[in-house]
Design a protein around this motif. Structure first.
Motif, PDB file in Angstrom:
ATOM      1  N   ALA A  54     -88.386 -83.638  31.245  1.00  0.00           N
ATOM      2  CA  ALA A  54     -89.410 -84.422  32.088  1.00  0.00           C
ATOM      3  C   ALA A  54     -90.045 -85.084  31.659  1.00  0.00           C
ATOM      4  O   ALA A  54     -91.432 -84.541  31.382  1.00  0.00           O
ATOM      5  N   SER A  55     -90.805 -86.240  31.844  1.00  0.00           N
ATOM      6  CA  SER A  55     -91.960 -87.217  31.960  1.00  0.00           C
ATOM      7  C   SER A  55     -91.800 -87.329  30.230  1.00  0.00           C
ATOM      8  O   SER A  55     -93.038 -88.311  29.482  1.00  0.00           O
ATOM      9  N   ALA A  56     -91.195 -87.082  29.726  1.00  0.00           N
ATOM     10  CA  ALA A  56     -90.297 -86.947  28.583  1.00  0.00           C
ATOM     11  C   ALA A  56     -90.198 -88.539  27.703  1.00  0.00           C
ATOM     12  O   ALA A  56     -89.780 -89.050  28.402  1.00  0.00           O
ATOM     13  N   THR A  57     -90.718 -89.391  26.601  1.00  0.00           N
ATOM     14  CA  THR A  57     -90.228 -90.051  25.803  1.00  0.00           C
ATOM     15  C   THR A  57     -89.883 -90.629  24.826  1.00  0.00           C
ATOM     16  O   THR A  57     -90.417 -89.482  24.041  1.00  0.00           O
ATOM     17  N   VAL A  58     -88.753 -90.481  24.805  1.00  0.00           N
ATOM     18  CA  VAL A  58     -88.350 -90.556  23.394  1.00  0.00           C
ATOM     19  C   VAL A  58     -87.536 -91.512  22.747  1.00  0.00           C
ATOM     20  O   VAL A  58     -86.694 -92.377  23.427  1.00  0.00           O
ATOM     21  N   THR A  59     -87.653 -91.713  21.309  1.00  0.00           N
ATOM     22  CA  THR A  59     -86.918 -92.455  20.845  1.00  0.00           C
ATOM     23  C   THR A  59     -86.174 -92.902  19.738  1.00  0.00           C
ATOM     24  O   THR A  59     -86.081 -91.797  19.323  1.00  0.00           O
ATOM     25  N   SER A  60     -85.243 -93.184  19.701  1.00  0.00           N
ATOM     26  CA  SER A  60     -84.296 -93.369  18.532  1.00  0.00           C
ATOM     27  C   SER A  60     -83.641 -95.105  18.577  1.00  0.00           C
ATOM     28  O   SER A  60     -84.266 -95.961  19.031  1.00  0.00           O
ATOM     29  N   GLY A  61     -82.742 -95.316  17.594  1.00  0.00           N
ATOM     30  CA  GLY A  61     -82.905 -96.374  16.265  1.00  0.00           C
ATOM     31  C   GLY A  61     -81.436 -95.833  15.649  1.00  0.00           C
ATOM     32  O   GLY A  61     -81.204 -96.888  15.111  1.00  0.00           O
ATOM     33  N   SER A  62     -80.825 -95.127  15.983  1.00  0.00           N
ATOM     34  CA  SER A  62     -79.509 -94.098  15.949  1.00  0.00           C
ATOM     35  C   SER A  62     -78.017 -94.344  16.901  1.00  0.00           C
ATOM     36  O   SER A  62     -78.463 -94.118  17.512  1.00  0.00           O
ATOM     37  N   SER A  63     -77.090 -94.221  15.744  1.00  0.00           N
ATOM     38  CA  SER A  63     -76.049 -94.369  16.291  1.00  0.00           C
ATOM     39  C   SER A  63     -76.001 -92.080  16.639  1.00  0.00           C
ATOM     40  O   SER A  63     -75.711 -91.645  15.687  1.00  0.00           O
ATOM     41  N   PHE A  64     -75.120 -92.194  17.611  1.00  0.00           N
ATOM     42  CA  PHE A  64     -75.185 -90.379  17.849  1.00  0.00           C
ATOM     43  C   PHE A  64     -74.039 -90.633  18.762  1.00  0.00           C
ATOM     44  O   PHE A  64     -73.888 -91.279  19.604  1.00  0.00           O
ATOM     45  N   SER A  65     -73.122 -89.124  18.758  1.00  0.00           N
ATOM     46  CA  SER A  65     -72.247 -88.923  20.290  1.00  0.00           C
ATOM     47  C   SER A  65     -72.748 -87.751  20.938  1.00  0.00           C
ATOM     48  O   SER A  65     -73.585 -86.749  20.484  1.00  0.00           O
ATOM     49  N   VAL A  66     -72.323 -87.910  22.139  1.00  0.00           N
ATOM     50  CA  VAL A  66     -72.159 -86.856  23.138  1.00  0.00           C
ATOM     51  C   VAL A  66     -71.180 -85.995  23.844  1.00  0.00           C
ATOM     52  O   VAL A  66     -70.373 -87.478  24.277  1.00  0.00           O
ATOM     53  N   GLY A  67     -70.995 -85.330  23.298  1.00  0.00           N
ATOM     54  CA  GLY A  67     -69.692 -84.971  23.627  1.00  0.00           C
ATOM     55  C   GLY A  67     -69.659 -84.044  25.224  1.00  0.00           C
ATOM     56  O   GLY A  67     -68.382 -83.922  25.753  1.00  0.00           O
ATOM     57  N   GLY A  68     -71.024 -83.707  25.475  1.00  0.00           N
ATOM     58  CA  GLY A  68     -71.132 -83.231  27.417  1.00  0.00           C
ATOM     59  C   GLY A  68     -71.669 -83.349  28.227  1.00  0.00           C
ATOM     60  O   GLY A  68     -71.251 -84.906  28.833  1.00  0.00           O
ATOM     61  N   VAL A  69     -73.019 -83.548  28.414  1.00  0.00           N
ATOM     62  CA  VAL A  69     -73.844 -84.261  29.487  1.00  0.00           C
ATOM     63  C   VAL A  69     -74.896 -84.623  28.548  1.00  0.00           C
ATOM     64  O   VAL A  69     -75.337 -84.261  27.862  1.00  0.00           O
ATOM     65  N   LEU A  70     -75.356 -86.080  29.061  1.00  0.00           N
ATOM     66  CA  LEU A  70     -75.976 -86.635  28.910  1.00  0.00           C
ATOM     67  C   LEU A  70     -77.008 -86.765  30.024  1.00  0.00           C
ATOM     68  O   LEU A  70     -76.547 -86.720  30.511  1.00  0.00           O
ATOM     69  N   MET A  71     -78.201 -85.961  29.796  1.00  0.00           N
ATOM     70  CA  MET A  71     -79.335 -85.889  31.266  1.00  0.00           C
ATOM     71  C   MET A  71     -80.751 -86.660  30.678  1.00  0.00           C
ATOM     72  O   MET A  71     -81.176 -86.355  30.163  1.00  0.00           O
ATOM     73  N   VAL A  72     -81.500 -87.889  31.756  1.00  0.00           N
ATOM     74  CA  VAL A  72     -82.926 -88.303  31.197  1.00  0.00           C
ATOM     75  C   VAL A  72     -82.834 -87.259  32.825  1.00  0.00           C
ATOM     76  O   VAL A  72     -82.710 -87.687  33.927  1.00  0.00           O
ATOM     77  N   ASN A  73     -84.114 -86.340  32.556  1.00  0.00           N
ATOM     78  CA  ASN A  73     -85.260 -85.727  34.003  1.00  0.00           C
ATOM     79  C   ASN A  73     -85.694 -87.398  34.711  1.00  0.00           C
ATOM     80  O   ASN A  73     -86.538 -88.396  33.886  1.00  0.00           O
ATOM     81  N   SER A  74     -86.371 -86.421  35.549  1.00  0.00           N
ATOM     82  CA  SER A  74     -87.809 -87.532  36.224  1.00  0.00           C
ATOM     83  C   SER A  74     -88.451 -87.731  35.277  1.00  0.00           C
ATOM     84  O   SER A  74     -89.162 -87.240  34.593  1.00  0.00           O
ATOM     85  N   SER A  75     -89.033 -88.984  35.490  1.00  0.00           N
ATOM     86  CA  SER A  75     -89.764 -89.803  34.643  1.00  0.00           C
ATOM     87  C   SER A  75     -89.515 -89.998  33.023  1.00  0.00           C
ATOM     88  O   SER A  75     -90.381 -89.957  32.623  1.00  0.00           O
ATOM     89  N   GLY A  76     -88.424 -89.373  32.681  1.00  0.00           N
ATOM     90  CA  GLY A  76     -87.708 -89.639  31.529  1.00  0.00           C
ATOM     91  C   GLY A  76     -87.813 -91.353  31.117  1.00  0.00           C
ATOM     92  O   GLY A  76     -87.086 -91.517  32.139  1.00  0.00           O
ATOM     93  N   ASN A  77     -87.955 -91.162  29.414  1.00  0.00           N
ATOM     94  CA  ASN A  77     -87.269 -92.303  29.115  1.00  0.00           C
ATOM     95  C   ASN A  77     -86.286 -92.303  28.068  1.00  0.00           C
ATOM     96  O   ASN A  77     -87.089 -91.803  26.752  1.00  0.00           O
ATOM     97  N   LEU A  78     -85.190 -92.659  28.199  1.00  0.00           N
ATOM     98  CA  LEU A  78     -83.933 -92.945  26.851  1.00  0.00           C
ATOM     99  C   LEU A  78     -83.803 -94.479  26.276  1.00  0.00           C
ATOM    100  O   LEU A  78     -82.619 -94.662  27.094  1.00  0.00           O
ATOM    101  N   SER A  79     -84.571 -95.372  25.783  1.00  0.00           N
ATOM    102  CA  SER A  79     -84.233 -96.277  25.228  1.00  0.00           C
ATOM    103  C   SER A  79     -83.849 -97.054  24.257  1.00  0.00           C
ATOM    104  O   SER A  79     -84.846 -97.272  23.500  1.00  0.00           O
ATOM    105  N   PRO A  80     -82.906 -96.933  23.428  1.00  0.00           N
ATOM    106  CA  PRO A  80     -82.702 -96.884  22.137  1.00  0.00           C
ATOM    107  C   PRO A  80     -82.659 -98.047  21.463  1.00  0.00           C
ATOM    108  O   PRO A  80     -82.649 -98.852  22.196  1.00  0.00           O
ATOM    109  N   SER A  81     -83.535 -98.488  20.448  1.00  0.00           N
ATOM    110  CA  SER A  81     -83.362 -99.806  20.031  1.00  0.00           C
ATOM    111  C   SER A  81     -82.366-100.226  19.520  1.00  0.00           C
ATOM    112  O   SER A  81     -82.710-102.057  19.189  1.00  0.00           O
ATOM    113  N   ALA A  82     -81.825 -99.759  18.861  1.00  0.00           N
ATOM    114  CA  ALA A  82     -80.776 -99.932  18.046  1.00  0.00           C
ATOM    115  C   ALA A  82     -79.217 -98.526  17.893  1.00  0.00           C
ATOM    116  O   ALA A  82     -80.017 -97.426  18.784  1.00  0.00           O
TER     117      ALA A  82
END
Length: 298
Positions: A54-82
């Protein structure tokens, strides 16, 4: 070079980095990314469950995999640039901001939350299903996996290909956001079925070669504000209740109610033109009455 496996839950406050030839593949548990953390992958990175706090901004510009749950909590931010996030199963849950760069579906994935994709969506295999509002801005939605969105609006913007060799189903399907002049090209042989299909202003839908488009809602299921190129496609009106056929030039036009005894009115106002370049067919399990006199199309 190294291989790290983990079965426990842990959190990251800083950088999660997988170097070249490295392998981090937590088989169980949840990895939680806290505010200010980042994901960088030059090797193999496969999450079981990935949570953006919650309320976390996480940066990424890489490829990866998720096999279960991808969850962004309230006010969180995941917006990969690449890079591309590949979902090999599980679900996508978003209560904050989730904006993929590219998204690939390679398993059974449920998306009941809203999110955007800045680039392209590839349904490589498996099934993407759910009720979320999905916005794809890169122009391409392709692959031979299945899409079955039973709720929400699926919006594709930009120029590119749409479709594959599997059948796809949508609740509300929209091409274009009303600005910018672009064309979506029907791709593959898979049937597209939606309750409603909208082509926005400035957008062109080229329906493709031998591709079938079904619309199932009553009233005006095909909203054409931009341009429609029929190519050699089939456009099928399947409403079980009264509906209107949008004036356009079709290649094959079919009135095929799934049930009931609907009245299908040709054209939306008087004097419009409906052109069929190949076959006009009345079929289906229902008993349709085709009204050619109320609007008197040319």
């Amino acid at each position: 070079t190294g291989v790290v496996t983990a079965s426990s839950t842990f959190a990251m406050d800083n950088a999660l980095t997988v170097n070249s030839s490295g392998n981090l593949s937590p088989g169980n548990g949840t990895v939680t990314m806290n505010n200010g953390s980042s994901i960088s992958n030059s090797g193999t990175l496969v999450f079981n469950k990935l949570t953006i706090a919650a309320s976390a901004t996480v940066t990424s510009g890489s490829s990866f995999s998720v096999g279960g749950v991808l969850m962004v909590n309230s006010s969180g931010n995941l917006s990969p640039s690449a890079g591309t996030i590949t979902m090999t199963g599980g679900s996508i849950t978003n209560s904050g901001t989730l904006a993929f760069n590219n998204l690939s579906i390679a398993g059974s994935v449920t998306a009941n939350s809203n999110f955007t994709v800045a680039g392209d969506l590839t349904a490589s295999s498996g099934t993407l299903s759910g009720t979320g509002d999905l916005t794809i801005n890169g122009g391409d939605v392709t692959g031979d996996g299945t899409i079955n969105m039973t709720g929400g609006t699926f919006l594709l913007d930009g120029a590119g290909l749409f479709g594959g060799n599997s059948s796809w189903t949508f609740n509300k399907l929209t091409f274009g956001n009303g600005s910018g002049i672009t064309t979506s090209y029907g791709n593959g042989t898979g049937t597209i079925t939606s309750a409603t299909t909208t082509v926005a202003n400035n957008q062109t839908l080229d329906a493709g070669v031998s591709k079938t488009w079904n619309v199932t809602a009553p009233h005006e299921p095909f909203q054409l504000q931009g341009s429609f190129l029929a190519s050699s496609s089939s456009f099928v009106y399947q409403a079980a209740n009264n509906a209107t056929v949008r004036p356009a030039t079709y290649y094959n036009l079919e009135i095929s109610p799934s049930s009931g005894s609907p009245t299908i009115i040709l054209a939306t106002t008087t004097g419009q033109t409906i052109t069929v370049n190949n076959n006009f067919t009345i079929a289906g399990s229902g008993a349709a009455t085709v009204d050619t006199t109320t609007r008197d199309p040319v």
